[in-house]
Design an enzyme around this catalytic site. Structure first.
Site, short mmCIF file in Angstrom:
data_model
loop_
_atom_site.label_atom_id
_atom_site.label_comp_id
_atom_site.label_asym_id
_atom_site.label_seq_id
_atom_site.Cartn_x
_atom_site.Cartn_y
_atom_site.Cartn_z
N SER A 10 -10.63 -78.47 -15.82
CA SER A 10 -11.24 -78.86 -14.69
C SER A 10 -11.84 -77.31 -13.99
CB SER A 10 -10.39 -79.50 -13.43
OG SER A 10 -8.94 -78.61 -13.48
N GLY A 11 -12.14 -76.28 -14.49
CA GLY A 11 -12.70 -75.05 -14.02
C GLY A 11 -14.13 -75.27 -14.16
N LYS A 32 -4.53 -80.70 -16.98
CA LYS A 32 -3.21 -80.59 -17.44
C LYS A 32 -2.18 -80.49 -16.36
CE LYS A 32 -2.40 -76.41 -19.87
NZ LYS A 32 -1.89 -75.70 -21.07
N TYR A 42 -8.97 -68.44 -10.27
CA TYR A 42 -8.34 -66.85 -10.37
C TYR A 42 -9.42 -65.70 -10.35
CZ TYR A 42 -3.30 -67.86 -11.42
OH TYR A 42 -1.85 -68.56 -11.42
N GLY A 45 -14.00 -61.18 -9.20
CA GLY A 45 -15.10 -60.25 -8.79
C GLY A 45 -16.38 -61.11 -8.29
N GLU A 110 -19.54 -54.01 -11.31
CA GLU A 110 -18.47 -53.68 -12.28
C GLU A 110 -18.90 -53.13 -13.29
OE1 GLU A 110 -15.68 -57.30 -12.60
OE2 GLU A 110 -17.30 -58.26 -11.46
N HIS A 224 -7.75 -56.76 -19.40
CA HIS A 224 -8.45 -56.05 -18.18
C HIS A 224 -7.70 -54.73 -17.94
CE1 HIS A 224 -9.85 -55.74 -14.07
NE2 HIS A 224 -10.45 -56.83 -14.12
N ARG A 270 -14.97 -52.50 -19.98
CA ARG A 270 -13.60 -52.54 -19.71
C ARG A 270 -12.90 -52.03 -21.14
NH1 ARG A 270 -13.40 -58.47 -17.09
NH2 ARG A 270 -14.36 -57.70 -15.45
N HIS A 332 -6.87 -60.66 -20.53
CA HIS A 332 -7.60 -61.30 -19.59
C HIS A 332 -8.45 -62.23 -20.13
CE1 HIS A 332 -9.53 -61.16 -15.75
NE2 HIS A 332 -10.68 -60.84 -16.19
N GLU A 356 -14.88 -70.48 -21.44
CA GLU A 356 -14.12 -69.58 -22.10
C GLU A 356 -13.50 -70.04 -23.67
OE1 GLU A 356 -11.04 -67.54 -19.90
OE2 GLU A 356 -10.53 -66.25 -21.80
N ARG A 367 -16.87 -58.86 -23.50
CA ARG A 367 -17.62 -59.51 -22.42
C ARG A 367 -18.02 -58.29 -21.18
NH1 ARG A 367 -16.06 -61.73 -17.52
NH2 ARG A 367 -13.90 -61.18 -18.16
#
Ligand code: SIN
Length: 497
Positions: A10-11, A32, A42, A45, A110, A224, A270, A332, A356, A367
Protein backbone atom coordinates in the site's frame (compact mmCIF):
# COMPACT_ATOMS: atom_id res chain seq x y z
CA UNK A 1 -12.72 -14.33 -2.34
CA UNK A 2 -12.71 -13.03 -5.92
CA UNK A 3 -11.48 -9.74 -7.33
CA UNK A 4 -10.35 -8.29 -10.63
CA UNK A 5 -7.14 -6.78 -9.28
CA UNK A 6 -5.28 -7.94 -6.21
CA UNK A 7 -2.68 -5.40 -5.07
CA UNK A 8 -0.15 -6.56 -2.48
CA UNK A 9 1.27 -3.49 -0.71
CA UNK A 10 0.00 0.00 0.00
CA UNK A 11 2.81 2.44 -0.84
CA UNK A 12 2.74 4.93 -3.71
CA UNK A 13 2.87 2.32 -6.50
CA UNK A 14 0.20 0.03 -5.02
CA UNK A 15 -2.22 2.85 -4.23
CA UNK A 16 -1.64 4.66 -7.51
CA UNK A 17 -2.14 1.44 -9.46
CA UNK A 18 -5.33 0.75 -7.45
CA UNK A 19 -6.76 4.17 -8.34
CA UNK A 20 -6.02 3.57 -12.02
CA UNK A 21 -7.32 -0.02 -12.03
CA UNK A 22 -10.52 0.90 -10.18
CA UNK A 23 -11.67 2.49 -13.44
CA UNK A 24 -11.68 -1.01 -14.95
CA UNK A 25 -12.86 -3.27 -12.14
CA UNK A 26 -12.85 -4.27 -8.47
CA UNK A 27 -9.58 -3.83 -6.63
CA UNK A 28 -8.52 -5.47 -3.39
CA UNK A 29 -5.47 -4.06 -1.59
CA UNK A 30 -3.84 -6.32 0.98
CA UNK A 31 -1.23 -4.79 3.23
CA UNK A 32 0.60 -6.55 6.01
CA UNK A 33 0.27 -3.82 8.64
CA UNK A 34 -1.81 -0.63 8.56
CA UNK A 35 -2.29 1.07 5.22
CA UNK A 36 0.23 3.84 5.95
CA UNK A 37 2.96 1.47 7.15
CA UNK A 38 4.99 1.85 3.97
CA UNK A 39 8.36 3.17 2.82
CA UNK A 40 6.52 5.90 0.93
CA UNK A 41 5.34 7.24 4.25
CA UNK A 42 8.99 7.59 5.33
CA UNK A 43 10.18 9.39 2.18
CA UNK A 44 11.41 12.82 3.15
CA UNK A 45 13.19 14.40 0.18
CA UNK A 46 10.72 14.62 -2.68
CA UNK A 47 10.05 13.59 -6.23
CA UNK A 48 12.46 14.38 -9.05
CA UNK A 49 11.00 15.59 -12.35
CA UNK A 50 11.51 18.04 -15.17
CA UNK A 51 9.51 20.94 -13.77
CA UNK A 52 11.58 24.00 -14.42
CA UNK A 53 11.92 25.94 -17.68
CA UNK A 54 15.71 25.88 -17.44
CA UNK A 55 15.79 22.10 -16.95
CA UNK A 56 15.20 19.48 -19.63
CA UNK A 57 14.65 15.77 -20.15
CA UNK A 58 18.18 15.24 -21.44
CA UNK A 59 19.71 16.67 -18.24
CA UNK A 60 17.59 14.54 -15.92
CA UNK A 61 18.35 11.45 -18.02
CA UNK A 62 22.07 12.30 -17.95
CA UNK A 63 22.13 12.68 -14.15
CA UNK A 64 20.23 9.39 -13.74
CA UNK A 65 22.68 7.54 -15.99
CA UNK A 66 25.78 9.12 -14.48
CA UNK A 67 24.68 8.29 -10.93
CA UNK A 68 23.68 4.78 -12.02
CA UNK A 69 27.24 4.24 -13.36
CA UNK A 70 25.71 3.78 -16.87
CA UNK A 71 24.46 0.37 -15.83
CA UNK A 72 20.87 1.62 -16.38
CA UNK A 73 18.42 0.62 -19.10
CA UNK A 74 18.51 3.88 -21.06
CA UNK A 75 15.13 3.23 -22.70
CA UNK A 76 13.49 2.83 -19.28
CA UNK A 77 15.20 5.99 -17.97
CA UNK A 78 13.99 8.02 -20.94
CA UNK A 79 10.48 6.61 -20.56
CA UNK A 80 10.42 7.57 -16.87
CA UNK A 81 11.82 11.07 -17.33
CA UNK A 82 9.58 11.86 -20.32
CA UNK A 83 6.60 11.01 -18.14
CA UNK A 84 7.92 12.80 -15.05
CA UNK A 85 6.18 16.15 -15.50
CA UNK A 86 2.74 14.61 -16.05
CA UNK A 87 3.27 12.22 -13.12
CA UNK A 88 3.87 15.13 -10.72
CA UNK A 89 0.87 16.97 -12.17
CA UNK A 90 -1.24 13.87 -11.57
CA UNK A 91 -0.27 13.97 -7.88
CA UNK A 92 -1.18 17.66 -7.75
CA UNK A 93 -4.53 16.90 -9.41
CA UNK A 94 -5.15 14.25 -6.75
CA UNK A 95 -4.56 16.89 -4.09
CA UNK A 96 -0.87 16.84 -3.15
CA UNK A 97 0.19 20.39 -2.32
CA UNK A 98 3.87 20.68 -3.13
CA UNK A 99 5.79 23.70 -1.82
CA UNK A 100 5.21 26.76 -4.01
CA UNK A 101 6.36 30.35 -4.28
CA UNK A 102 4.45 32.96 -6.30
CA UNK A 103 2.32 30.16 -7.78
CA UNK A 104 5.38 28.25 -9.05
CA UNK A 105 6.69 24.98 -7.63
CA UNK A 106 9.65 25.45 -5.32
CA UNK A 107 12.36 22.94 -6.17
CA UNK A 108 15.19 21.52 -4.11
CA UNK A 109 18.34 19.54 -4.86
CA UNK A 110 19.90 16.25 -3.81
CA UNK A 111 22.99 14.17 -4.55
CA UNK A 112 23.86 13.54 -8.20
CA UNK A 113 21.52 16.21 -9.61
CA UNK A 114 23.03 19.08 -11.58
CA UNK A 115 19.76 21.01 -11.34
CA UNK A 116 17.22 21.92 -8.69
CA UNK A 117 14.42 19.60 -9.85
CA UNK A 118 12.88 18.00 -6.76
CA UNK A 119 9.31 18.89 -5.83
CA UNK A 120 8.70 18.54 -2.11
CA UNK A 121 6.34 19.04 0.79
CA UNK A 122 8.47 20.19 3.74
CA UNK A 123 10.54 17.16 4.78
CA UNK A 124 7.53 14.85 4.69
CA UNK A 125 6.82 14.52 0.97
CA UNK A 126 6.12 10.77 1.15
CA UNK A 127 3.78 11.14 4.11
CA UNK A 128 1.75 13.77 2.27
CA UNK A 129 1.58 11.72 -0.95
CA UNK A 130 0.54 8.64 1.05
CA UNK A 131 -2.09 10.66 2.95
CA UNK A 132 -3.69 11.93 -0.26
CA UNK A 133 -3.56 8.56 -2.05
CA UNK A 134 -5.06 6.78 0.99
CA UNK A 135 -7.84 9.35 1.06
CA UNK A 136 -8.61 8.85 -2.64
CA UNK A 137 -8.48 5.06 -2.31
CA UNK A 138 -10.80 5.09 0.71
CA UNK A 139 -13.27 7.26 -1.21
CA UNK A 140 -13.33 4.85 -4.15
CA UNK A 141 -16.20 2.36 -4.09
CA UNK A 142 -14.35 -0.05 -6.35
CA UNK A 143 -11.46 -0.44 -3.90
CA UNK A 144 -11.43 -2.59 -0.76
CA UNK A 145 -8.56 -2.51 1.73
CA UNK A 146 -7.53 -5.43 3.93
CA UNK A 147 -5.05 -4.35 6.60
CA UNK A 148 -2.97 -6.79 8.68
CA UNK A 149 -3.19 -9.17 5.74
CA UNK A 150 0.04 -10.96 4.92
CA UNK A 151 0.63 -12.54 1.50
CA UNK A 152 1.86 -16.06 2.09
CA UNK A 153 2.26 -17.24 -1.49
CA UNK A 154 1.09 -16.57 -5.01
CA UNK A 155 -1.26 -19.03 -6.66
CA UNK A 156 0.37 -20.03 -9.92
CA UNK A 157 0.10 -22.68 -12.58
CA UNK A 158 1.94 -23.05 -15.88
CA UNK A 159 3.58 -19.62 -15.74
CA UNK A 160 0.37 -17.77 -14.91
CA UNK A 161 -0.79 -16.17 -11.67
CA UNK A 162 -4.32 -16.55 -10.28
CA UNK A 163 -4.10 -14.62 -7.01
CA UNK A 164 -2.61 -15.28 -3.60
CA UNK A 165 -3.00 -17.05 -0.31
CA UNK A 166 -2.95 -14.66 2.63
CA UNK A 167 -3.00 -14.77 6.43
CA UNK A 168 -5.74 -12.53 7.77
CA UNK A 169 -7.36 -12.53 11.21
CA UNK A 170 -5.51 -15.70 12.09
CA UNK A 171 -6.89 -17.63 9.14
CA UNK A 172 -5.47 -18.60 5.78
CA UNK A 173 -7.59 -17.21 2.98
CA UNK A 174 -7.47 -17.64 -0.77
CA UNK A 175 -7.98 -14.65 -3.06
CA UNK A 176 -8.47 -15.35 -6.74
CA UNK A 177 -7.75 -12.42 -9.04
CA UNK A 178 -7.58 -11.69 -12.76
CA UNK A 179 -4.44 -9.71 -12.17
CA UNK A 180 -2.08 -9.72 -9.20
CA UNK A 181 0.26 -6.84 -8.46
CA UNK A 182 3.34 -7.00 -6.25
CA UNK A 183 3.99 -3.57 -4.74
CA UNK A 184 5.59 -4.51 -1.44
CA UNK A 185 8.58 -2.14 -1.41
CA UNK A 186 12.13 -2.94 -0.40
CA UNK A 187 14.46 -4.99 1.74
CA UNK A 188 16.09 -2.59 4.23
CA UNK A 189 15.10 -4.75 7.18
CA UNK A 190 17.54 -7.42 6.00
CA UNK A 191 20.22 -5.12 7.42
CA UNK A 192 21.14 -4.38 11.00
CA UNK A 193 21.10 -0.64 10.28
CA UNK A 194 18.47 0.77 7.98
CA UNK A 195 16.28 3.78 7.40
CA UNK A 196 13.44 1.51 6.20
CA UNK A 197 10.27 0.77 8.17
CA UNK A 198 9.67 -2.68 9.75
CA UNK A 199 7.61 -3.86 6.76
CA UNK A 200 10.61 -3.83 4.38
CA UNK A 201 11.51 -7.51 4.61
CA UNK A 202 11.79 -8.41 0.92
CA UNK A 203 8.46 -10.28 0.81
CA UNK A 204 7.65 -9.20 -2.76
CA UNK A 205 10.95 -10.42 -4.20
CA UNK A 206 10.52 -13.74 -2.37
CA UNK A 207 6.92 -14.10 -3.61
CA UNK A 208 7.95 -13.28 -7.17
CA UNK A 209 10.96 -15.61 -7.21
CA UNK A 210 8.86 -18.51 -5.83
CA UNK A 211 6.39 -17.88 -8.66
CA UNK A 212 9.18 -18.07 -11.26
CA UNK A 213 9.99 -14.35 -11.78
CA UNK A 214 13.51 -13.33 -12.78
CA UNK A 215 15.51 -10.89 -10.66
CA UNK A 216 18.41 -8.62 -11.54
CA UNK A 217 20.77 -6.05 -10.00
CA UNK A 218 20.15 -7.27 -6.44
CA UNK A 219 23.74 -6.51 -5.43
CA UNK A 220 23.12 -2.78 -5.76
CA UNK A 221 22.01 -1.83 -2.27
CA UNK A 222 22.05 1.89 -1.68
CA UNK A 223 23.25 3.11 1.70
CA UNK A 224 21.98 6.55 2.64
CA UNK A 225 24.92 8.63 3.88
CA UNK A 226 23.17 10.53 6.63
CA UNK A 227 21.11 8.49 9.05
CA UNK A 228 21.17 9.94 12.54
CA UNK A 229 23.75 8.14 14.71
CA UNK A 230 21.56 7.01 17.65
CA UNK A 231 20.19 3.79 19.04
CA UNK A 232 16.80 4.29 17.40
CA UNK A 233 15.53 1.55 15.15
CA UNK A 234 15.02 2.01 12.24
CA UNK A 235 17.58 4.77 11.99
CA UNK A 236 16.13 8.24 11.60
CA UNK A 237 16.93 9.76 8.23
CA UNK A 238 18.34 13.24 7.91
CA UNK A 239 17.29 14.00 4.35
CA UNK A 240 19.80 14.76 1.63
CA UNK A 241 17.75 17.87 0.95
CA UNK A 242 19.33 19.29 4.13
CA UNK A 243 22.59 19.24 2.18
CA UNK A 244 20.56 20.49 -0.79
CA UNK A 245 19.90 23.62 1.28
CA UNK A 246 23.58 24.09 2.08
CA UNK A 247 24.53 21.80 5.00
CA UNK A 248 27.98 20.19 4.81
CA UNK A 249 29.62 17.06 6.15
CA UNK A 250 32.42 17.63 8.61
CA UNK A 251 34.85 15.19 10.24
CA UNK A 252 36.18 15.05 13.78
CA UNK A 253 39.16 17.24 12.77
CA UNK A 254 36.74 19.95 11.65
CA UNK A 255 37.38 19.39 7.91
CA UNK A 256 34.61 19.73 5.31
CA UNK A 257 35.94 16.61 3.61
CA UNK A 258 33.58 16.47 0.60
CA UNK A 259 34.80 19.87 -0.68
CA UNK A 260 37.75 18.39 -2.54
CA UNK A 261 36.48 14.86 -3.21
CA UNK A 262 33.98 15.42 -6.01
CA UNK A 263 32.90 18.31 -8.25
CA UNK A 264 29.42 18.12 -6.67
CA UNK A 265 31.03 18.25 -3.19
CA UNK A 266 28.44 17.33 -0.51
CA UNK A 267 25.91 16.60 -3.24
CA UNK A 268 27.99 13.93 -4.95
CA UNK A 269 26.08 10.70 -5.73
CA UNK A 270 25.07 8.81 -2.60
CA UNK A 271 27.42 5.84 -3.03
CA UNK A 272 30.45 8.13 -3.08
CA UNK A 273 29.32 10.13 -0.04
CA UNK A 274 28.34 7.02 1.96
CA UNK A 275 31.71 5.34 1.29
CA UNK A 276 33.62 8.46 2.25
CA UNK A 277 31.70 8.83 5.52
CA UNK A 278 32.36 5.15 6.24
CA UNK A 279 36.08 5.71 5.65
CA UNK A 280 36.15 8.92 7.71
CA UNK A 281 34.39 7.16 10.61
CA UNK A 282 37.47 4.98 11.11
CA UNK A 283 39.14 8.12 12.52
CA UNK A 284 36.23 9.47 14.50
CA UNK A 285 32.61 10.52 14.21
CA UNK A 286 31.21 12.37 11.20
CA UNK A 287 28.72 15.21 11.52
CA UNK A 288 26.32 17.15 9.41
CA UNK A 289 26.86 20.86 9.83
CA UNK A 290 23.51 22.59 9.29
CA UNK A 291 24.26 25.40 11.66
CA UNK A 292 23.20 28.85 10.60
CA UNK A 293 26.91 29.71 10.33
CA UNK A 294 27.44 26.99 7.70
CA UNK A 295 24.18 27.16 5.77
CA UNK A 296 23.57 30.90 6.27
CA UNK A 297 19.94 29.96 6.96
CA UNK A 298 18.17 31.22 10.06
CA UNK A 299 16.85 28.91 12.76
CA UNK A 300 13.38 29.91 11.59
CA UNK A 301 14.13 28.76 8.05
CA UNK A 302 15.47 25.40 9.24
CA UNK A 303 12.45 24.85 11.50
CA UNK A 304 10.00 25.65 8.69
CA UNK A 305 11.79 23.88 5.88
CA UNK A 306 12.52 20.69 7.89
CA UNK A 307 9.80 20.50 10.56
CA UNK A 308 10.01 16.71 11.11
CA UNK A 309 13.78 16.57 11.17
CA UNK A 310 14.03 19.64 13.39
CA UNK A 311 11.60 18.12 15.90
CA UNK A 312 13.28 14.71 15.98
CA UNK A 313 16.76 16.18 16.34
CA UNK A 314 15.55 18.37 19.17
CA UNK A 315 14.18 15.26 20.92
CA UNK A 316 17.64 13.72 20.55
CA UNK A 317 19.24 16.79 22.04
CA UNK A 318 20.40 18.68 18.91
CA UNK A 319 19.45 22.14 17.70
CA UNK A 320 19.97 22.23 13.95
CA UNK A 321 20.95 25.90 13.96
CA UNK A 322 23.81 25.45 16.41
CA UNK A 323 24.77 21.80 16.99
CA UNK A 324 26.67 19.39 14.77
CA UNK A 325 24.52 16.32 14.00
CA UNK A 326 26.26 12.91 14.18
CA UNK A 327 25.47 10.87 11.07
CA UNK A 328 26.21 7.41 9.72
CA UNK A 329 25.31 5.45 6.57
CA UNK A 330 22.39 2.97 6.70
CA UNK A 331 20.77 0.58 4.21
CA UNK A 332 18.17 2.61 2.33
CA UNK A 333 17.11 1.26 -1.06
CA UNK A 334 17.53 -1.74 -3.34
CA UNK A 335 18.16 -0.71 -6.96
CA UNK A 336 17.36 -4.16 -8.39
CA UNK A 337 14.48 -6.56 -7.92
CA UNK A 338 11.94 -8.46 -10.00
CA UNK A 339 12.62 -7.84 -13.67
CA UNK A 340 9.74 -5.96 -15.30
CA UNK A 341 9.17 -4.19 -18.58
CA UNK A 342 7.82 -0.66 -19.06
CA UNK A 343 4.34 -1.89 -18.15
CA UNK A 344 5.23 -3.74 -14.95
CA UNK A 345 4.93 -7.13 -16.62
CA UNK A 346 6.96 -9.83 -14.88
CA UNK A 347 7.04 -12.60 -17.45
CA UNK A 348 4.43 -14.55 -15.44
CA UNK A 349 1.02 -14.10 -17.03
CA UNK A 350 -1.28 -11.77 -15.05
CA UNK A 351 1.44 -10.97 -12.51
CA UNK A 352 2.74 -7.39 -12.39
CA UNK A 353 5.14 -5.53 -10.11
CA UNK A 354 5.75 -1.84 -9.40
CA UNK A 355 7.99 0.31 -7.25
CA UNK A 356 11.06 -0.64 -5.24
CA UNK A 357 10.38 -4.37 -5.56
CA UNK A 358 11.16 -4.19 -9.29
CA UNK A 359 14.15 -3.95 -11.55
CA UNK A 360 12.93 -1.74 -14.39
CA UNK A 361 16.53 -0.80 -15.10
CA UNK A 362 16.03 2.89 -14.35
CA UNK A 363 18.35 2.99 -11.35
CA UNK A 364 21.31 1.11 -12.78
CA UNK A 365 24.01 0.50 -10.21
CA UNK A 366 22.94 3.38 -7.96
CA UNK A 367 19.64 5.25 -7.79
CA UNK A 368 19.57 8.99 -8.35
CA UNK A 369 17.99 10.68 -5.32
CA UNK A 370 14.21 11.16 -5.45
CA UNK A 371 13.85 9.05 -8.60
CA UNK A 372 12.15 6.31 -6.56
CA UNK A 373 8.76 7.94 -5.98
CA UNK A 374 8.93 8.99 -9.63
CA UNK A 375 9.59 5.46 -10.91
CA UNK A 376 6.81 4.03 -8.74
CA UNK A 377 4.34 6.59 -10.02
CA UNK A 378 5.23 6.58 -13.72
CA UNK A 379 5.28 2.83 -14.18
CA UNK A 380 2.06 2.25 -12.21
CA UNK A 381 0.36 4.90 -14.39
CA UNK A 382 1.22 3.36 -17.74
CA UNK A 383 -0.02 -0.18 -17.20
CA UNK A 384 -3.65 0.79 -17.16
CA UNK A 385 -3.73 0.99 -20.97
CA UNK A 386 -2.89 -2.70 -21.13
CA UNK A 387 -5.18 -4.10 -18.44
CA UNK A 388 -7.99 -6.44 -19.39
CA UNK A 389 -10.69 -7.76 -17.11
CA UNK A 390 -10.34 -11.38 -18.20
CA UNK A 391 -12.22 -14.07 -16.27
CA UNK A 392 -10.36 -16.06 -13.63
CA UNK A 393 -10.89 -19.76 -13.63
CA UNK A 394 -8.91 -21.81 -11.19
CA UNK A 395 -10.42 -25.07 -10.07
CA UNK A 396 -7.33 -26.82 -8.71
CA UNK A 397 -7.25 -27.64 -5.03
CA UNK A 398 -4.95 -25.21 -3.20
CA UNK A 399 -3.10 -26.75 -0.27
CA UNK A 400 -2.84 -24.66 2.90
CA UNK A 401 -0.24 -24.84 5.64
CA UNK A 402 -1.35 -24.96 9.29
CA UNK A 403 -1.00 -21.76 11.27
CA UNK A 404 1.41 -21.63 14.18
CA UNK A 405 0.42 -19.49 17.18
CA UNK A 406 2.00 -16.02 17.17
CA UNK A 407 3.83 -16.57 20.46
CA UNK A 408 5.01 -20.13 19.93
CA UNK A 409 8.64 -21.09 20.73
CA UNK A 410 9.09 -21.55 16.96
CA UNK A 411 8.16 -17.91 16.40
CA UNK A 412 10.71 -16.86 19.04
CA UNK A 413 13.37 -18.91 17.28
CA UNK A 414 12.45 -17.28 13.96
CA UNK A 415 12.82 -13.85 15.56
CA UNK A 416 16.26 -14.84 16.77
CA UNK A 417 17.22 -15.97 13.24
CA UNK A 418 15.99 -12.61 11.89
CA UNK A 419 18.65 -10.89 13.99
CA UNK A 420 21.32 -13.26 12.64
CA UNK A 421 20.27 -12.44 9.06
CA UNK A 422 20.52 -8.69 9.71
CA UNK A 423 23.93 -9.06 11.29
CA UNK A 424 25.20 -11.24 8.46
CA UNK A 425 24.00 -8.89 5.74
CA UNK A 426 25.47 -5.82 7.42
CA UNK A 427 28.79 -7.58 7.87
CA UNK A 428 29.15 -9.17 4.43
CA UNK A 429 26.88 -7.29 2.01
CA UNK A 430 27.39 -3.81 3.43
CA UNK A 431 29.14 -0.72 2.09
CA UNK A 432 32.46 -2.51 1.42
CA UNK A 433 32.35 -6.18 0.37
CA UNK A 434 34.83 -8.99 0.17
CA UNK A 435 33.81 -11.56 -2.44
CA UNK A 436 35.87 -14.37 -1.06
CA UNK A 437 34.30 -13.95 2.42
CA UNK A 438 30.85 -13.76 0.84
CA UNK A 439 31.45 -17.12 -0.80
CA UNK A 440 33.28 -18.85 2.05
CA UNK A 441 31.35 -17.49 5.01
CA UNK A 442 28.22 -15.48 4.28
CA UNK A 443 26.43 -17.72 1.75
CA UNK A 444 26.96 -20.96 3.74
CA UNK A 445 25.83 -19.24 6.96
CA UNK A 446 22.70 -17.86 5.31
CA UNK A 447 22.01 -21.26 3.76
CA UNK A 448 22.20 -22.78 7.27
CA UNK A 449 19.67 -20.24 8.53
CA UNK A 450 17.33 -21.06 5.66
CA UNK A 451 17.63 -24.81 6.33
CA UNK A 452 16.84 -24.18 9.99
CA UNK A 453 13.76 -22.19 8.96
CA UNK A 454 12.57 -24.99 6.68
CA UNK A 455 12.97 -27.39 9.61
CA UNK A 456 10.95 -25.09 11.84
CA UNK A 457 8.13 -24.98 9.32
CA UNK A 458 8.45 -28.74 8.71
CA UNK A 459 8.96 -27.89 5.06
CA UNK A 460 6.17 -25.34 4.96
CA UNK A 461 3.53 -27.52 6.62
CA UNK A 462 3.39 -25.14 9.59
CA UNK A 463 3.85 -21.42 9.37
CA UNK A 464 2.85 -17.93 10.46
CA UNK A 465 3.74 -14.40 9.42
CA UNK A 466 6.99 -14.19 11.41
CA UNK A 467 8.25 -17.50 10.12
CA UNK A 468 7.42 -16.77 6.47
CA UNK A 469 8.79 -13.23 6.73
CA UNK A 470 12.07 -14.58 8.14
CA UNK A 471 12.20 -17.19 5.39
CA UNK A 472 11.65 -14.41 2.83
CA UNK A 473 14.52 -12.45 4.36
CA UNK A 474 16.88 -15.43 4.23
CA UNK A 475 15.91 -16.29 0.65
CA UNK A 476 16.37 -12.72 -0.57
CA UNK A 477 19.55 -12.43 1.52
CA UNK A 478 21.07 -15.40 -0.33
CA UNK A 479 20.11 -13.89 -3.69
CA UNK A 480 21.76 -10.57 -2.76
CA UNK A 481 24.89 -12.32 -1.51
CA UNK A 482 25.09 -14.44 -4.68
CA UNK A 483 24.64 -11.37 -6.88
CA UNK A 484 27.34 -9.55 -4.89
CA UNK A 485 29.67 -12.52 -5.26
CA UNK A 486 29.12 -12.76 -9.00
CA UNK A 487 29.83 -9.09 -9.66
CA UNK A 488 33.60 -9.11 -9.58
CA UNK A 489 34.36 -5.41 -9.96
CA UNK A 490 33.11 -2.41 -8.03
CA UNK A 491 30.27 -0.60 -9.73
CA UNK A 492 27.95 2.06 -8.29
CA UNK A 493 26.87 1.05 -4.81
CA UNK A 494 28.51 -2.40 -5.09
CA UNK A 495 32.02 -1.83 -3.78
CA UNK A 496 34.52 -4.65 -3.41
CA UNK A 497 37.83 -4.41 -1.60
C1 SIN B 1 16.29 11.77 1.34
O1 SIN B 1 15.41 12.57 1.63
O2 SIN B 1 17.48 11.99 1.58
C2 SIN B 1 15.92 10.47 0.71
C3 SIN B 1 15.35 10.67 -0.61
C4 SIN B 1 15.54 9.44 -1.47
O3 SIN B 1 15.82 8.37 -0.96
O4 SIN B 1 15.44 9.58 -2.70
Amino acid sequence: MLTNFLVIGSGISGLNFALNAAKKGKVLIVTKKKIIDTSTNYAQGGIAAVLDKTDDIKQHVKDTLETGAYHNNKKAVEFMVKNSTSAVHRLMDLGVKFAKENGELKLTQEGGHHHRRIAYVGDYTGKEIERILVKRVKDNKNITILEDAFALKLITKTKACFGAQIIHKNKIKTILANQTIIATGGIGQLYEFTTNPPISTGDGIALGVSAGCKTDDLEFIQFHPTALETNSYPRFLVSETVRGEGAKLINSKGEYFMETLHPLKDLAPRDIVAREIYAQMKNGPVFLDCTTKCTKHSAKFLKNRFPQIYKQLLKDGYKMEKDLIPVTPAAHYICGGIVTDLYGRTGIKNLFAFGEVTCTGVHGANRLASNSLLEALVFSNQIIKKLKKSATKFDDKISSPKLLPKNSPTTKLALHLKQQIKHLMWQYAGIIRNRSLIKKEAIPQMQKILTKLFQLSQNKILTNQTLTETENMAKVGILILQAAYHRQKSLGCHFVD
